[in-house]
Design an enzyme around this catalytic site. Sequence first.
Site, PDB file in Angstrom:
ATOM      1  CG  ASN A 457      -0.189   0.293   2.519  1.00  0.00           C
ATOM      2  OD1 ASN A 457       0.325  -0.634   3.155  1.00  0.00           O
ATOM      3  ND2 ASN A 457      -0.133   1.551   2.936  1.00  0.00           N
ATOM      4  CB  CYS A 458       1.281   4.234  -1.811  1.00  0.00           C
ATOM      5  SG  CYS A 458      -0.212   4.559  -2.776  1.00  0.00           S
ATOM      6  CE1 TYR A 459       2.064   9.863   2.767  1.00  0.00           C
ATOM      7  CE2 TYR A 459       2.889   9.969   0.515  1.00  0.00           C
ATOM      8  CZ  TYR A 459       3.037  10.254   1.864  1.00  0.00           C
ATOM      9  OH  TYR A 459       4.147  10.899   2.298  1.00  0.00           O
ATOM     10  CB  SER A 460      -4.585   7.210  -1.107  1.00  0.00           C
ATOM     11  OG  SER A 460      -3.952   7.318  -2.372  1.00  0.00           O
ATOM     12  NE  ARG A 461      -3.468   5.786  -6.447  1.00  0.00           N
ATOM     13  CZ  ARG A 461      -3.295   6.113  -7.713  1.00  0.00           C
ATOM     14  NH1 ARG A 461      -2.968   5.182  -8.589  1.00  0.00           N
ATOM     15  NH2 ARG A 461      -3.438   7.363  -8.120  1.00  0.00           N
TER      16      ARG A 461
END
Length: 519
Positions: A457-461
């Site tokens: 995952n990254c910041y939002s996905r």
Amino acid sequence: MKEKLQNAMQTFARSIIQPVMFMAVTGIIIALAAIFKLEAMPKFVQDVGNLFFTVLSSGIIGQLSVIFCVGISAAIAKKHKTDAAILGISVYLIFLYTNNFWLNFTHRLAKAGSQGLFGTGQSMVLGIQVTDMGVFLGIILGCLVGYFINRWGGVKFHKYFASYEGTKFVFLLLIFTTIILAILVTYIWPPINALVSSTVKLMGTSGAVGLFAYGFLNRMLLPIGMHHLLWMPLYYSPLGGTAMIAGKSYSGALNIFLAEVGNISKVHSMDWSIGFLVNFGYIFLPIGIALAFIKTAKPENKAKVKGLVIPAVMTAMLAGITEPIEFMFLFISPILWLAHGIIYGLGLVIPHIFGLKIMVGNVIETIMYCIAIPMRLGHQWLIIPIGILMVVIEYFAFKFLILKFNIPTVGREEELVGDEALKTTGSEVISTNDTNAQMSDLIKGLGGASNIQNLENCYSRLRIDVRDISKIDLNLIKQFPSSGVINKKNNIQIVIGPGVESTRDELDSYIAGLGTKDY
């Protein structure tokens, strides 16, 4: 070949964001420390501010390279992530000592001048004088470690040599590879550094043109999740500028700005790199988009549209995550997305023209920096009028295009309203099913647990690599609560927004609990 390159870029993009995810916390605390250090504060409070700024400035901003190395090593490694982190720091230290040894052996250690090693092409890293590569050193070594573990981490030997197999064998390979690389860097990096300096000089003198190009490309790369490769180097590497602040050298637009915030009493003017940080895309542009959606919605749907766009705007303003509002039109209309990219670029140019010199991010960050920076330096009074101007531009541009081309944005569908319209536009779906049922449907949509090759995952996905794309059921995946789903061949990206880490943990736990069952 093209597909392999795209996969490599995707892997790099999602791995490089992992260390950066913690920098938002660093920035907020540094801003708070700067407020504590104001002359009006009591001596004790000033000392507390100095403590936090010194610790975070030297321990985090000053050591980003090693943080990148360890973080990227663990992120790229598909297995043995703990070993990857250990190898990351080990390889980093081997590089430093080898590089220093070779510079000394060949009598090329630079002598510090009145500004220390600034401008010599060398720097002190963890107390060791080495070739100055900034965060590029950590990025390169992190990628090297991750690749080696993925390539040779599964090597097996005869049982008598079992203690040297797997990641131990990888370490053996890395020792020799790193030593050779550290020596070569002393010859190869100086011309590369000169090229970087020339590029930075060009960016610094291009002014509005460079800022517009940065802002426009930032949005154009968002759909494929590659925008990290644009802003990250500008924020944290010499590509975003290098400046001497209070006797120390800092590289990267955000690093420079945070150093200025912490030493604001010694700053006479804000560095030119601040232009990359003045971003009206979090607070003001989402307001303009939301107002346009509400205005152009059918009368009977306006209340429902407000219920959709207001939470999305609040997410952007408070958390700095814009996908929930942007994904409402991204897949519906390329024209709207192109217009948004142009306006986003203008959102960096207009503050530059009027002389705004303070970082504009989400509401919390912006307020903190407005308090910490004197008005004479930041000119933060400009934020509100420029912000209103950006809202007006975005609103009228979107309203005109939506009505001119009859774009079916939220609330304008003839028959699809409510939950169905929500799913069609890619905005957040609120399911009545329990978490396990949602997870089960998602796993089925991904082709079963055995079809999931990698989950990050990254910041939002959520970023999911699958083995066989033919097993994917996008319609089933879209039933999972999200703001949108992006399908890039064997890479599925599910936009969650705030709370993505919790969702990823829940998904990991659910998959682990399946045992031998596929789903």
